[in-house]
Design a protein around this motif. Structure first.
Motif, PDB file in Angstrom:
ATOM      1  N   PHE A  12       0.771  -1.323   0.057  1.00  0.00           N
ATOM      2  CA  PHE A  12      -0.283  -0.161  -0.291  1.00  0.00           C
ATOM      3  C   PHE A  12       0.586   1.065   0.002  1.00  0.00           C
ATOM      4  O   PHE A  12       0.820   2.284  -0.681  1.00  0.00           O
ATOM      5  N   PHE A  16       1.465   4.046  -3.284  1.00  0.00           N
ATOM      6  CA  PHE A  16       0.969   5.444  -2.566  1.00  0.00           C
ATOM      7  C   PHE A  16       1.887   6.076  -3.263  1.00  0.00           C
ATOM      8  O   PHE A  16       1.716   7.680  -3.551  1.00  0.00           O
ATOM      9  N   SER A  20       1.834   9.233  -6.575  1.00  0.00           N
ATOM     10  CA  SER A  20       1.904  10.463  -5.707  1.00  0.00           C
ATOM     11  C   SER A  20       3.099  11.136  -6.429  1.00  0.00           C
ATOM     12  O   SER A  20       3.017  12.320  -7.428  1.00  0.00           O
ATOM     13  N   THR A  73       0.584  13.518   4.105  1.00  0.00           N
ATOM     14  CA  THR A  73       1.367  12.529   5.583  1.00  0.00           C
ATOM     15  C   THR A  73       0.153  13.490   6.394  1.00  0.00           C
ATOM     16  O   THR A  73       0.299  13.063   7.228  1.00  0.00           O
ATOM     17  N   MET A 286      -4.946  12.323  -5.556  1.00  0.00           N
ATOM     18  CA  MET A 286      -4.284  11.745  -4.366  1.00  0.00           C
ATOM     19  C   MET A 286      -5.342  10.700  -3.598  1.00  0.00           C
ATOM     20  O   MET A 286      -5.262   9.448  -3.127  1.00  0.00           O
ATOM     21  N   VAL A 287      -6.514  11.688  -3.027  1.00  0.00           N
ATOM     22  CA  VAL A 287      -7.787  11.337  -2.388  1.00  0.00           C
ATOM     23  C   VAL A 287      -8.059  10.406  -2.612  1.00  0.00           C
ATOM     24  O   VAL A 287      -8.179   9.193  -1.995  1.00  0.00           O
ATOM     25  N   THR A 290      -5.990   7.030  -2.671  1.00  0.00           N
ATOM     26  CA  THR A 290      -5.811   6.949  -1.840  1.00  0.00           C
ATOM     27  C   THR A 290      -6.850   5.471  -1.603  1.00  0.00           C
ATOM     28  O   THR A 290      -6.597   4.283  -1.022  1.00  0.00           O
ATOM     29  N   ALA A 294      -7.094   1.239  -1.159  1.00  0.00           N
ATOM     30  CA  ALA A 294      -7.800   1.188   0.462  1.00  0.00           C
ATOM     31  C   ALA A 294      -8.050  -0.125   0.246  1.00  0.00           C
ATOM     32  O   ALA A 294      -8.890  -0.933   1.238  1.00  0.00           O
TER      33      ALA A 294
END
Length: 314
Positions: A12, A16, A20, A73, A286-287, A290, A294
């Protein structure tokens, strides 16, 4: 099992970071300058340079990437070029619409697809099988935004059962739920069509396995063999497809939210793209990424609960 979880968590994190880098690099090569877009063509070079320094655009790309990654982060996603407010606040406000919309669409898709797929698999070639196949072919062929427009014309404007668009906010939960029903259905129908085909194919395959035939030979009824033995063992491909569909639902939300004028993440991304608000775009992407990563991590862990063979292997 702990090592299995740690391996998945490490995967994960690596995914990520790679996403990015890709998102930041794509925003870097997009033509145009946010400072020029904000000030217009009449701005002087000195004014442009001052605004670029204020926005942090005069720093090297590597330094800007590290600052942006550190902000991700810690929850500090920077300020929107257009609105002048923290991007994190904008995203949280819009997530309160998009996440319930996506969750409702998933529930509707599963609620439509599982009964249709299992019923079709119970009697291959029967009337229910033909109806499920027709529904699946039609749902796959029609885009979700067109389904949304059709639902607005028929259900909202024609019958007046549900609102045609807008979102009153969660201060009025019943009205908010009613406002999400039509867009969630528009998102769910194409995905339920795909899920229906996968469910039917998986259950039909499992029904021909030896352990199901053994259960039938021991006196189990068709219904018991289907629901007790076949359906649970046919769920792994269905769960896989459901995890993959989350990304399609998020992508489809961009169009559907604009059709129904919902103030969600999709509409925010659309407006930021039109206004060249690159910091909002890259954080929204990015959200989205993610959430998809997830969900797929959760699906991977769910395999070990559904299939004991995978649990023992893990």
């Amino acid at each position: 099992m702990l090592r299995h979880l740690l391996r998945r968590a490490a995967g994960f994190a690596v995914t990520f970071l790679l996403i990015s880098v890709l998102v930041f690099g794509m925003m870097e090569i997009v033509p145009g300058d946010p400072a020029s877009a904000m000030l217009g063509t009449s701005a002087t070079p000195e004014t442009l340079a001052a605004l670029r320094a204020q926005m942090g655009l005069d720093a090297p790309a590597v330094l800007r990437y590290l600052r942006w990654l550190g902000g991700l982060t810690s929850g500090n996603m920077g300020l929107s070029y257009t609105y002048g407010v923290p991007v994190g606040g904008l995203i949280l406000e819009r997530l309160a619409v998009t996440l319930p919309l996506t969750g409702l669409a998933v529930l509707l898709a599963v609620g439509i697809a599982l009964p249709l797929g299992v019923t079709a698999a119970a009697r291959p070639g029967g009337v229910a099988d033909g109806a499920a196949t027709l529904y699946a072919q039609g749902g796959i062929a029609v885009p979700n935004f067109w389904i949304g427009l059709l639902l607005i014309m028929v259900v909202a404007l024609g019958l007046g059962w549900l609102p045609a668009g807008g979102f009153p906010g969660w201060g009025e939960p019943v009205a908010a739920f009613r406002a999400l029903l039509l867009p969630a259905l528009a998102l769910a129908i194409p995905q339920s069509a795909v899920l229906t085909r996968v469910t039917r194919a998986s259950v039909v395959e499992v029904m021909n396995e030896d352990f199901v035939r053994t259960a039938r030979a021991k006196g189990a009824s068709v219904s018991r063999a289907l629901w007790r033995h076949a359906v649970p063992n046919a769920m792994v491909p269905v769960i896989t497809m459901l995890g993959l569909q989350i990304s399609f639902l998020i992508g489809g939300a961009v169009l559907v939210e604009n059709v129904f004028t919902l103030p969600g993440m999709g509409r925010l991304a659309w407006q930021a793209l039109a206004q060249r608000d690159l910091i909002v775009i890259q954080n929204v992407v990015m959200v989205f990424a993610t959430v998809v990563i997830a969900v797929n991590l959760g699906v991977d862990l769910l395999y070990t609960l559904v299939d004991p063979r995978l649990r023992r292997r893990a």
